[in-house]
Scaffold this motif. Structure first.
Motif, mmCIF file in Angstrom:
data_model
loop_
_atom_site.group_PDB
_atom_site.id
_atom_site.type_symbol
_atom_site.label_atom_id
_atom_site.label_comp_id
_atom_site.label_asym_id
_atom_site.label_seq_id
_atom_site.Cartn_x
_atom_site.Cartn_y
_atom_site.Cartn_z
ATOM 1 N N THR B 28 107.429 41.708 -1.622
ATOM 2 C CA THR B 28 108.681 41.588 -0.871
ATOM 3 C C THR B 28 109.508 42.854 -1.075
ATOM 4 O O THR B 28 110.107 43.392 -0.127
ATOM 5 N N GLY B 29 109.530 43.357 -2.314
ATOM 6 C CA GLY B 29 110.248 44.595 -2.619
ATOM 7 C C GLY B 29 109.720 45.767 -1.809
ATOM 8 O O GLY B 29 110.491 46.530 -1.215
ATOM 9 N N LEU B 30 108.416 45.903 -1.750
ATOM 10 C CA LEU B 30 107.829 47.016 -0.987
ATOM 11 C C LEU B 30 108.242 46.932 0.478
ATOM 12 O O LEU B 30 108.600 47.937 1.107
ATOM 13 N N ARG B 31 108.206 45.707 1.010
ATOM 14 C CA ARG B 31 108.604 45.536 2.409
ATOM 15 C C ARG B 31 110.052 45.956 2.612
ATOM 16 O O ARG B 31 110.429 46.515 3.648
ATOM 17 N N ASP B 32 110.868 45.693 1.571
ATOM 18 C CA ASP B 32 112.297 45.981 1.686
ATOM 19 C C ASP B 32 112.666 47.362 1.132
ATOM 20 O O ASP B 32 113.841 47.678 0.970
ATOM 21 N N GLY B 33 111.633 48.173 0.808
ATOM 22 C CA GLY B 33 111.907 49.555 0.412
ATOM 23 C C GLY B 33 112.226 49.751 -1.060
ATOM 24 O O GLY B 33 112.866 50.750 -1.423
ATOM 25 N N ARG B 34 111.777 48.816 -1.923
ATOM 26 C CA ARG B 34 112.024 48.961 -3.360
ATOM 27 C C ARG B 34 110.713 48.751 -4.109
ATOM 28 O O ARG B 34 109.896 47.901 -3.730
ATOM 29 N N ILE B 35 110.542 49.492 -5.207
ATOM 30 C CA ILE B 35 109.347 49.305 -6.038
ATOM 31 C C ILE B 35 109.793 48.651 -7.337
ATOM 32 O O ILE B 35 110.689 49.158 -8.031
ATOM 33 N N LEU B 36 109.193 47.516 -7.659
ATOM 34 C CA LEU B 36 109.574 46.765 -8.856
ATOM 35 C C LEU B 36 108.530 46.920 -9.950
ATOM 36 O O LEU B 36 107.324 46.917 -9.691
ATOM 37 N N GLY B 37 109.034 47.049 -11.161
ATOM 38 C CA GLY B 37 108.191 46.943 -12.358
ATOM 39 C C GLY B 37 108.607 45.696 -13.112
ATOM 40 O O GLY B 37 109.447 44.916 -12.643
#
Lengths: 383, 332
Positions: B28-37
């Motif tokens: 979901t983050g990638l779709r919204d332009g964020r990369i989560l760790g």
């Protein structure tokens, strides 16, 4: 002489048509963590991991033993994968038991699973080609031949379907729950592959099952051990001149070897509960005969008389069986786990009173892979 | 295809995966332009997983934290000839990228233009594709540190709970020698089996060996068998619809013990006889397609026997049935 091995923990997921709430890793971990909790252990206590599932085409994850290694806490530990089609869950349990019995490892975690909702079993069993006949299409003619040879009346299959589904209502993990099932409803349900009706067929399930097996001190200290008294595996090739698919020789020899290894001479009397791999109703009488519990042509009479009911003299599939939950790769391990459940006295509403010796069985492929084990409440229960 | 040919088959299925409590938010983050760790075991791992990779202890989505968008390449390899399954049509690098704020490296693609632009220790930064669907391919990397332009997330898009993957493998191989002779025989109007030198049993179609007696069979063991035989087993199939299924109407699939053979030929499809009159023991004859119209393309090394490409239909011979009791050894 192999050293004794005990089931010291069991764990299951809820079996459902689709477990959309978890990833594949999460599904497998749910069962593994439940088994570890039941054994009062953690991943750190495990020496080796053995996993099994049906062919990779079911989920399209190739060599999942690699990607699941971290998820199962197996970093720096041996992890093994077993492949024997539909019987794999029981073959996997036996492989894990051998690792303990050999003395190589004290504590082995074994897990089997299928997440059928991610792919399509009929596609996979068809080699990815059009025109697949599905498992039922393969087994139906052999069931008809069993009926022809044995003269069994047609209602036998319906009785099995009703019995197993009513047992399943007592099992909190069951996929299918049909408390109002009747012989009439089975008979009136759509015919899928003559003589197999819809309600005589297993469902397609997501789920995983796990056990912790231990030897030595850890087994002796276990609060609720189920001792693995014996096991056997046999295989025959798919086709050869004279192959009897109705009563496969590998199945007969597997049962004979198993009973001989534990000193069972009268399985019907000496075994208190059985979990047989029955994906289509008629396989209950077919395996009662094919695994030497009943004489040839007599298995259906056991079903007909109620002997295989929860309160019968040879209860079969008290958990609800494959007819009620079928995460293919796990289905054989569930049989092994439920046999352990019975002799540990932890089967809840489907407990067979006083069960001390239980049989588990799975078959796979074109009725060509067999894996069976017998567990007991103590090591000398058959002495 | 009216000649004997190499096997060329694509096994392919569109799998649907459920993402679960950690990978779902990550996609979901990638779709919204964020990369989560994910903070776990005193460090941040990216991509995040549902368990501590060292110990197997469960992790929590509460510990997800944004990392990147820039990072450092810790290892790389150059893909000179991308296939249609690769993220770029042009040559590119696969690299292990340790994103700023993360302690582990993630395998991803770098659109570097030229292999000379790649080096271990170089800085790379994320770029989000204009069309994103919640997949690892929503993002890629380019050399440098310049932050990506802000991505406008759709507030109504929901979270990514499933992903779809068309996974396939193309299998190309020559037919095994016996299979090639079997296919050629069908084109010529002959059904070839092999007689085992061990016990004299005739296998149709043969594997090129007698598995029971463990002996090889060569061209000298080839025998022609009849195109007339007895039904030993059958199922009426109501086709289940799945990816690649072309059948729509019920039909009969049967096994036939051809005269002078000792193994049954399975997978014979019958569409011109009603199921109500079909029975074990029935005598059938194969009606060939005209020479020149026969197609053996469905014959592979481990798949396909007497394929529907070579016959018009199977029809009753009119002979009396064979007693099923005599077919007991052939229930397959």
């Amino acid at each position: 002489m192999a050293r004794p091995c005990a089931v010291v923990g069991i764990g299951q997921t809820l079996y459902r048509r689709r477990r959309g709430d978890v990833s594949l890793d999460g599904l497998v971990r749910e069962a593994a963590l439940a088994a570890l909790t039941d054994a009062e252990l953690t991943f750190a206590d495990v020496d080796a991991v053995v996993i099994g599932k049906a062919p990779d085409a079911l989920e399209g994850v190739i060599m999942p033993e690699l990607s699941l290694c971290d998820a199962l806490g197996a970093v720096g530990k041996p992890i093994h994968r077993v492949h024997t089609a539909g019987s794999v869950g029981a073959s996997t349990a036996i492989s894990a038991a051998v690792l303990v019995e050999s003395g190589r490892y004290d504590t082995v975690l074994t897990v089997a699973y299928e997440k059928q909702s991610e792919g399509n079993a009929t596609w996979a069993l068809s080699g990815g080609r059009s025109g697949g006949q599905a498992a039922g299409g393969t087994f139906a003619p052999w069931i008809r031949e069993y009926i022809r040879r044995s003269g069994a009346p047609e209602h036998i299959g319906w009785l099995v379907a009703v019995k197993d589904r009513l047992n399943a209502v007592k099992n909190p993990y069951s996929h299918l729950r049909i408390p109002d099932i009747t012989v009439e409803k089975v008979r009136e349900s759509p015919m899928l592959w003559d003589p197999i009706h819809f309600l005589e067929s297993c469902p397609s399930s997501d789920g995983a099952a796990a056990m912790v097996l231990a030897g030595g001190e850890r087994a002796r200290r276990s609060a609720r051990p189920a001792w693995v008294l014996g096991h056997a595996k046999r295989t025959e090739i798919t086709t050869f001149p004279g192959r009897d698919t109705v009563r496969p020789r590998a199945g007969v020899e597997c049962a004979a070897a198993l009973y001989a290894s534990v000193g069972i001479t009268d399985p019907r009397r000496q075994i208190d509960a059985a979990e047989l791999y029955v994906p289509f109703s008629w396989y209950e009488p077919m395996w009662l005969e094919g695994h030497l519990i009943a004489e040839e042509g007599e298995g259906w009479k056991m079903t007909d008389s109620g002997a295989t009911a929860l309160d019968g003299d040879f209860p079969v599939n008290c958990s609800g069986g494959v007819l009620s939950s079928n995460p293919i790769g796990a289905s054989g391990m569930i049989r092994c786990l439920e046999a352990a459940n019975q002799v540990r006295g932890t089967a809840g509403d489907y407990q067979v009173d006083g069960a001390r010796v239980a049989l588990a069985h799975a078959y796979g492929g074109a009725a060509q892979y067999f894996a069976m084990w017998i567990v007991g409440s103590s090591l000398d229960v058959l002495a | 295809m009216t000649a004997v040919h190499d096997v060329d088959f694509t096994l392919e299925y569109p799998y649907t995966r459920s993402t679960g409590p950690i990978v779902g938010p990550w996609l979901t983050g990638l779709r919204d332009g964020r990369i989560l760790g994910l903070r776990v075991g005193g460090r941040v791992v990216c991509p995040p997983v549902e368990y501590d990779p060292d110990t197997g202890v469960s992790t929590s989505p509460d510990d997800l934290t944004e990392v990147g968008p820039a990072g450092t390449v810790t290892a790389w390899t150059w893909v000179c000839a991308p296939t249609s399954k690769h993220p770029f049509a042009q040559p590119f690098a696969f690299a292990q990228i340790r994103l700023d704020g993360a302690d582990t490296a993630m395998l991803h693609a770098v659109d570097a233009g030229d292999m000379a632009a790649m080096s271990t220790g170089m800085r790379v930064v994320a770029r989000f594709r204009p069309e994103r669907r919640g997949a690892v391919t929503d993002v890629y990397f380019v050399p440098g540190d310049e932050p990506p332009p802000p991505v406008e997330a759709d507030p109504d898009a929901g979270s990514v709970e499933t992903t779809e993957h068309l996974i396939g493998v193309r299998i190309r191989e020559p037919l095994f020698p016996f299979r090639a002779r079997f296919a050629r025989g069908l084109l010529e109007g002959r059904i070839l089996g092999q007689r085992s030198p061990a016990d004299g049993k005739v296998h149709v179609p043969s594997r090129g060996y007698d598995a029971l007696n463990r002996v090889a069979m060569g061209p000298e063991h080839d025998v022609e068998v009849a195109d007339v035989g007895t039904v030993t087993s059958f199922t009426e199939i109501a086709p289940i619809q799945y990816h690649g299924q072309t059948e729509t109407e019920p039909w009969i699939r049967c096994s036939v013990l051809l005269d002078s053979a000792d193994t049954t030929v399975g997978g014979i499809d019958v569409r011109h006889i009603g199921v109500e009159e079909f029975r074990v023991g029935m005598r059938l004859r194969m009606v060939w397609k005209p020479e020149g119209e026969r197609d053996v393309s469905a014959i592979e090394n481990r798949w396909g026997g007497i394929t529907g490409g070579v016959y018009e239909r199977w029809e009753p011979t009119g002979e009396p049935d064979v007693d099923p009791e005599l077919l007991k050894d052939h229930p397959f």
